[in-house]
Design an enzyme around this catalytic site. Structure first.
Site, PDB file in Angstrom:
ATOM      1  N   HIS A 451       0.956   7.511  -4.699  1.00 27.37           N
ATOM      2  CA  HIS A 451       0.726   8.000  -6.833  1.00 27.37           C
ATOM      3  C   HIS A 451       1.476   6.815  -7.035  1.00 27.37           C
ATOM      4  CE1 HIS A 451      -1.417  11.999  -7.162  1.00 27.37           C
ATOM      5  NE2 HIS A 451      -1.989  11.324  -6.508  1.00 27.37           N
ATOM      6  N   TYR A 458       4.097  14.903  -0.685  1.00 27.01           N
ATOM      7  CA  TYR A 458       2.706  14.015  -0.158  1.00 27.01           C
ATOM      8  C   TYR A 458       2.533  13.107   1.486  1.00 27.01           C
ATOM      9  CZ  TYR A 458      -1.003  14.593  -4.015  1.00 27.01           C
ATOM     10  OH  TYR A 458      -1.777  14.779  -5.237  1.00 27.01           O
TER      11      TYR A 458
END
Length: 973
Positions: A451, A458
Site C-alpha cells: 500500500h 502486511y
C-alpha cells in the site's frame, strides 16, 4: 460447521435489510417471466436438477441462430465523474453447459430495437460459468439510458444451455471485473494494474511453459525435489481418526454442500450490497475456504489409515467433491466474475490436492486438479519477463506462493518441476531485488512496503507466506538466491527492532490500531533454513529469543538465544527512527510528501489522522503493558505529536474513493520533504517539518525534533501555528492506560519547569510549555465503528492554546530510570540546547558530547563544528580524541523534484489524491549532492559517497545520498 453456515445466512439476511439498490435479478423461482420471449424453434423449460441458487433455473433449447429476448428497461445508468461512488454498471449472469459448444453466445442490449452495446461468450466449457461485463469499458458499442431489450443469439449449432441469476445491471468496482476463457476481453488493463497479481489469471496461465524442462536433471536436483515435497507434506499433514461413523458424517456433509452455491466473500459482498433480501435468501452460499477445509479433512483421513476399504470410500468422496467444485465453475479457465483476494480462501484446497497427489495420479485424475491449481495460484506469474517485474507484491508472498509451489510439486515429470523451481527462484529474486520508490517489497533499510508504505501488518503476512517457502526450498539446489535471501533476512531482523517483544509500535499499525498484531515468531525459524547449506546463525539466535518453545530441533540443539538488541536504527523509507536499551524501545515517526501519514478505511482507523505527527512512543512488553488499550484511547493524543485537539465527530475521517486507482480510503500526504532520522554510535535523532494536509487544516504547522542519547530523549518544537480559534493545540507528553478500576479522578494545570513521572516509570522534565495533567475515566470511540468506549487513563500534554502563533516546547524524558538515575536527571541538566528556531534545532549531550543538528533550511552557523550546509539535513557529530565521527542525512527521499501539479487545484491549494495514482510512486530516488562545510582542516576516510575539498582553512564535504540513507564519515585531524 453446519451452524457456521446458518449463521452466515442470518448475517446476509440482516445485511440485506440495509441494502438500498433496486437492481433486478432473474432467478426463475416463480416460473418463466412474461417478458422472456424466444424464437418459435426454441424452447424455454424450467430446470429443477441443475440450479445455481434456489430450486429452479431456465433451460434454453435452441436451434442455431435462435433468439431469446428479455424485454424490460434494464436500468442502465452511465458513470458520473467526480462523485463519491466509483463503481460502474456491469451485466452479470450464470450459464451451465452439459457439453462444450465450440462457438459463442451473443448478448446484445437494444433500445427500441436498435443495438447499442454487445459482447460474446465462449461456450466451450462444461459446468457453470459467470461473467461480470462492464457496459462502458468491456462491451462493444455505446450503451444508452433507456435500453429496454436484452437479446441472446444462439451459437451456430443446435444445442441447449441453462441460465440462472441474470442481473441486467449491477454496480461493480471497475478494478474487480475479471476476464477468463469465456470472456477474455474484460478489464484487460488489470493485467498491468496494481492488483494484477489477483486479476491477471488469464494472462498468467497463458505464460506457463508446461513442457519446459532442465537440460539434464541431476541427482542433487532429484534429491532436492524429494526433500521439498517431504518438508511440504510434513508441514501440512495431520493424523486424524477414521471410522465408519466419521465417513458417514462426511458423506452427509458433502451431500449438503453439493446443494449450495460455492463462492468467495468478495462475490458475496457485491451481491449483498445491491440485491434485495428476497433474492439473497435464495442464494445458499458455501464459502470456498470452508469447502477447502472439508476437502483437506478428507485428505487427512486418507493419509491416516491403511484400511483399503476406508481409503476407497474417502477417495471416492474426494473425487465427488472435486467434480462438484469443477461443476460450480471452480476449474481452469474460470474467474467467477471476480477473483481478487482469492489466495486467502483457497490455500486449504491446494493442500488437500497435494496430500492426495499419489491416489489422484494413480487414478489419472491429477492433471485436471493440477490445471485448476495452476490457474488460480497464478503459476504463470513466475514466467513474467524481467522488465515487467516491478517489485514483489506482499499479497503474492502472503497468499499465492504456497499455491504456486504446490502447482510445481504436482508435476508428474521431475524435469519440468526442476525447471519451474529454477524459474520460480529467478522470479522471486528479481522481484525482491527490484524495489524502487514506493514499489511493494523489501527496502534496503529493512522496511517492507505494501500500500505504498512500510506496513508491518502486511509484512507479517509476507513473512508467514514467504519464509515457509524459503524453508522448503532451502538446503537444496533450488534455495533462494543469496542476495535476495539477505534482503529478506534484514527486513525480518528489523521487525524485531521495531517490535518489543512481540507488538510493534502503535504508530506502525496502519489501519489496525488495536494492539492485536504480533511478530511472526516462526518466520525467523523457517528463514534460518534458507541457505543452500546449513542454518543462518543470526536468524536462529533471534528466533530462540522470541520463541517460547522451539519447533526446530536443529536450531535449539545448536544455538543460543541472542541478547535483546541495543542501539539506534534509521528507517527513512518509513520516516522512522528507533532507539533501544535494555528491554525497551522508543520510536519516532513522521510523514512527508512521499509517505502517507495514515491509512483509514470505512471501518478501520476512523480517527487515525495524527498517527504520524511526530509520534514518540515508548514500548516495553506488549502495547497494553506499555499503556495502550484501544477502548478509551484518546485519538487526539498520540505521544509526542503536536496536533489540534478536536471533538471526535470532527476528528473522524471523511472518506471517499478519490479515483479508480484506489479503494474507499484516506491516505493523506504532506507537501514537506523533511521528515526522517539519523544514527551514530548507537544514538540517534529524528526531525520533521509538520504540515497538515489541507483536507482538514492546512494552516497547522510545526518544526519538531527528537534527540536520543542513551536512556534519555530530548524533544523540541518551534514555530507551532494554526488558525483554529475553537480548539486547542496540544503536544502530548504521554497517554497511559491504568488497569486499576478504582482510580481517583484528577485534573490540573502545572507551571513550567516541572518534572512528572508517569505510570510507566518514565520521567518527563518539561522546561518550556504550559502543562495539563489528567487522570481518571476517559471516554472515546471505537476506531472501527465509532461506538463509545471508555477506560481509566492518565494523560499529560503541553497546551499551546487556540490559534497558536509561533508557539514552542522543550522537554526531555528519562526512560525506565531507577531512583538514583531519576534524582540525577531531576537535578542536573545533562544536555545543552545550542539553537532552537525556525532554521535549526541543535542539541548537545553533556555526557557523550554528541551533538545533533536538525537543520531545517540551508544555513550558515556560528558553531564550533559546522560552518555551513546548503541542504536541509540532519547531522549527528561526536568528537573523539583526535578525530570527529559524523553521520549525515538528507531526509528528502527525492522521488521527484519540483512540484507535482496534479496534487493542486488551479488556485494552488493542495488537494486529496490517491497515493496509488501518483506518477512518481515507482521512481528511483534521485541522487543529490549536499555541501557540508566543517570548521578546520581534516582528512576523511575513503568513502565513495563523499568528496573532499578545502577552502579558507575549512573542510568542504560533498556528500551524495539517495533514499535518505545516512552517510557515516570519519574526520581525522
Amino acid at each position: 460447521m453446519l451452524k457456521k453456515f446458518k449463521n452466515l445466512q442470518k448475517i446476509l439476511f440482516l445485511w440485506s435489510i440495509c441494502a438500498t439498490s433496486s437492481f433486478g435479478i432473474y432467478q426463475f423461482e416463480n416460473g418463466i417471466p412474461e417478458n422472456f420471449t424466444t424464437s418459435n424453434t426454441s424452447k424455454l423449460i424450467l430446470e429443477n436438477n441443475i440450479v445455481k441458487d434456489g430450486k429452479q433455473s431456465l433451460k434454453w433449447q435452441f436451434k442455431k441462430g435462435d433468439k431469446l429476448n428479455i424485454k424490460k428497461d434494464i436500468d442502465y445508468k452511465p458513470f458520473v465523474k467526480k462523485q463519491k461512488e466509483k463503481s460502474r454498471v456491469s451485466y452479470a449472469m450464470w450459464i451451465y453447459n452439459k457439453t462444450p459448444i465450440n462457438d459463442k453466445l451473443k448478448v446484445e442490449f437494444k433500445k427500441d430495437n436498435n443495438v447499442k452495446s454487445f459482447f460474446e461468450v465462449n461456450l466451450n466449457f462444461v459446468g457453470w460459468r459467470t461473467m461480470w461485463v462492464q457496459f462502458d469499458r468491456d462491451m462493444q458499442g455505446t450503451p444508452e439510458v433507456g435500453m429496454n431489450n436484452i437479446e441472446f443469439t444462439a451459437p451456430n449449432v443446435d444445442g441447449e444451455i441453462i441460465i440462472d441469476q441474470i442481473i441486467p445491471t449491477i454496480l461493480i468496482d471497475p478494478r474487480h471485473n475479471a476476464r477468463d476463457e469465456q470472456v477474455n476481453f474484460i478489464n484487460i488493463d488489470a493485467d498491468n494494474a496494481p492488483n494484477a497479481h489477483w486479476m491477471a489469471l488469464y494472462k498468467n496461465y497463458n505464460q506457463i511453459k508446461s513442457n519446459d524442462t532442465v537440460a539434464s536433471i541431476t541427482t542433487n536436483q532429484i534429491e532436492g525435489l524429494k526433500t521439498i515435497e517431504n518438508k511440504l507434506l510434513k508441514d501440512i499433514l495431520k493424523n486424524v481418526a477414521v471410522n465408519d461413523q466419521i465417513i458417514a458424517e462426511k458423506n452427509k456433509q458433502l451431500s449438503l454442500y453439493k446443494q449450495m452455491f460455492l463462492t468467495t466473500p468478495q462475490v458475496v459482498e457485491v451481491y449483498d450490497k445491491q440485491l434485495k433480501k428476497e433474492n439473497l435468501e435464495k442464494m445458499n452460499f458455501l464459502q470456498l475456504q470452508d469447502f477447502g477445509i472439508f476437502m483437506r479433512e478428507l485428505a487427512y483421513m486418507y493419509n491416516s489409515t491403511d484400511n483399503p476399504t476406508y481409503q476407497k470410500q474417502i477417495y471416492d468422496m474426494f473425487i465427488d467433491g472435486l467434480n462438484y467444485m469443477y461443476s460450480q465453475g471452480w476449474t481452469k479457465g474460470s474467474s467467477q466474475g471476480t477473483i481478487h483476494h482469492l489466495g486467502y480462501t483457497i490455500r486449504e484446497l491446494y493442500q488437500s490436492i497435494l496430500l492426495m497427489k499419489q491416489p489422484l495420479l494413480k487414478n489419472q485424475q491429477l492433471q485436471k486438479a493440477k490445471d485448476m491449481v495452476s490457474w488460480y495460484s497464478a503459476l504463470g506469474i513466475i514466467y513474467t519477463p524481467d522488465n515487467e517485474i516491478k517489485g514483489v507484491n506482499i499479497d503474492v508472498l502472503n497468499t499465492m506462493l504456497p499455491g504456486i509451489l504446490t502447482a510445481i510439486m504436482l508435476n508428474e515429470n521431475p524435469s519440468v518441476a526442476a525447471k519451474q523451481l529454477e524459474v520460480f527462484n529467478h522470479y522471486l529474486t528479481t522481484g525482491i531485488m527490484y524495489c524502487p520508490g514506493l514499489v511493494g517489497g523489501f527496502k534496503d533499510d529493512g522496511s517492507v512496503f505494501h500500500h505504498m508504505q512500510n506496513y508491518p501488518a502486511y509484512a507479517k503476512g509476507a513473512f508467514e507466506g514467504l519464509t515457509p517457502i524459503i524453508y522448503y526450498i532451502g538446503n537444496t539446489p533450488f534455495a533462494l538466491d543469496e542476495n535476495a535471501f539477505n534482503k529478506v533476512k534484514k527486513s525480518l531482523l528489523m521487525m524485531r527492532i521495531y517490535s518489543n517483544k512481540y507488538n510493534w509500535l502503535l504508530t506502525l499499525s496502519g489501519r489496525h490500531p488495536n494492539g492485536k498484531f504480533k511478530i511472526p515468531v516462526d518466520s525467523f525459524g523457517y528463514a534460518a533454513f534458507g541457505l543452500k547449506n546449513g542454518i543462518d546463525k543470526d536468524l536462529a539466535q533471534a528466533y530462540l529469543r522470541l520463541a517460547t518453545k522451539s519447533k526446530f530441533k536443529e536450531i535449539s540443539d545448536n544455538y543460543k538465544a541472542e541478547n535483546s538488541p541495543n542501539g539506534s536504527w534509521t528507517m527513512n523509507m518509513g520516516s522512522l527512527q528507533l532507539h533501544r536499551r535494555d528491554n525497551w524501545l522508543v520510536g519516532a515517526k513522521g510523514f512527508s510528501r512521499y509517505l502517507v501519514g495514515n491509512e483509514t478505511y470505512k471501518k478501520n482507523n476512523l480517527f487515525g489522522r495524527y498517527m504520524s505527527y511526530g509520534t514518540v512512543e515508548i514500548l516495553q512488553g506488549s502495547l497494553e503493558k506499555s499503556g495502550f488499550v484501544q477502548e478509551g484511547w484518546d485519538w487526539n493524543h498520540y505521544p509526542g505529536t503536536t496536533a489540534i485537539s478536536l471533538p471526535f465527530d470532527k476528528l473522524k475521517s471523511s472518506i471517499a474513493q478519490v479515483d479508480v486507482f484506489s479503494g474507499v480510503e484516506e491516505m493523506l500526504l504532506s507537501d514537506e520533504t523533511y521528515s526522517g532520522g539519523n544514527s551514530l554510535n548507537n544514538n540517534g535523532m529524528f526531525a520533521m517539518k509538520l504540515h497538515e494536509n489541507p483536507k482538514y487544516n492546512g494552516s497547522h504547522r510545526a518544526r519538531k525534533s527528537v534527540f536520543f542519547f542513551d536512556n534519555k530523549v530530548v524533544l523540541i518544537g518551534t514555530n507551532i501555528i494554526n488558525n483554529d480559534k475553537q480548539n486547542e493545540t496540544h503536544t502530548t507528553l504521554f497517554q497511559n492506560f491504568l488497569p486499576n478500576k478504582t482510580i481517583k479522578a484528577e485534573s490540573k494545570s502545572i507551571n513550567n519547569p516541572t518534572v512528572i513521572v508517569d505510570s510507566q516509570n518514565n520521567m518527563y522534565k518539561i522546561k518550556e510549555g504550559n502543562i495539563v495533567y489528567k487522570k481518571g475515566m476517559q471516554n472515546s470511540l471505537d476506531q472501527n465503528v465509532g461506538t463509545p468506549t471508555k477506560n481509566n487513563y492518565e494523560l499529560a500534554y503541553i497546551n499551546h492554546g487556540t490559534s497558536p502563533e509561533n508557539e514552542s516546547y522543550e522537554y526531555s524524558i528519562l526512560i525506565k530510570g531507577n531512583k538514583k538515575q531519576q534524582e540525577e536527571f531531576k537535578n542536573n541538566n545533562y544536555y545543552n540546547v545550542v539553537q532552537k528556531d525556525y532554521n535549526a534545532h541543535i542539541v548537545e549531550d553533556n555526557i557523550s558530547k554528541m551533538r545533533g543538528y536538525a537543520l531545517f533550511e540551508p544555513i550558515s552557523l556560528k558553531d564550533k563544528y559546522i560552518n555551513k550546509v546548503d541542504t536541509p539535513s540532519m547531522v549527528l557529530l561526536q568528537p573523539q580524541k583526535d578525530k570527529i565521527e559524523l553521520s549525515f542525512v538528507d531526509p528528502d527521499l527525492r522521488l521527484y523534484e519540483g512540484i507535482d501539479f496534479t496534487q493542486y487545484t488551479k488556485d494552488g491549494a493542495m488537494k486529496e489524491v490517491s497515493i496509488y495514482s501518483r506518477p512518481w510512486n515507482k521512481n528511483d530516488s534521485i541522487a543529490h549532492t549536499s555541501t557540508l562545510i566543517i570548521n578546520g582542516k581534516y582528512k576523511v576516510n575513503p568513502n565513495e559517497n563523499v568528496k573532499v575539498e578545502y577552502e579558507n582553512n575549512n573542510t568542504v564535504l560533498k556528500i551524495t545520498t539517495k533514499y535518505a540513507t545516512p552517510v557515516k564519515i570519519t574526520l581525522s585531524k
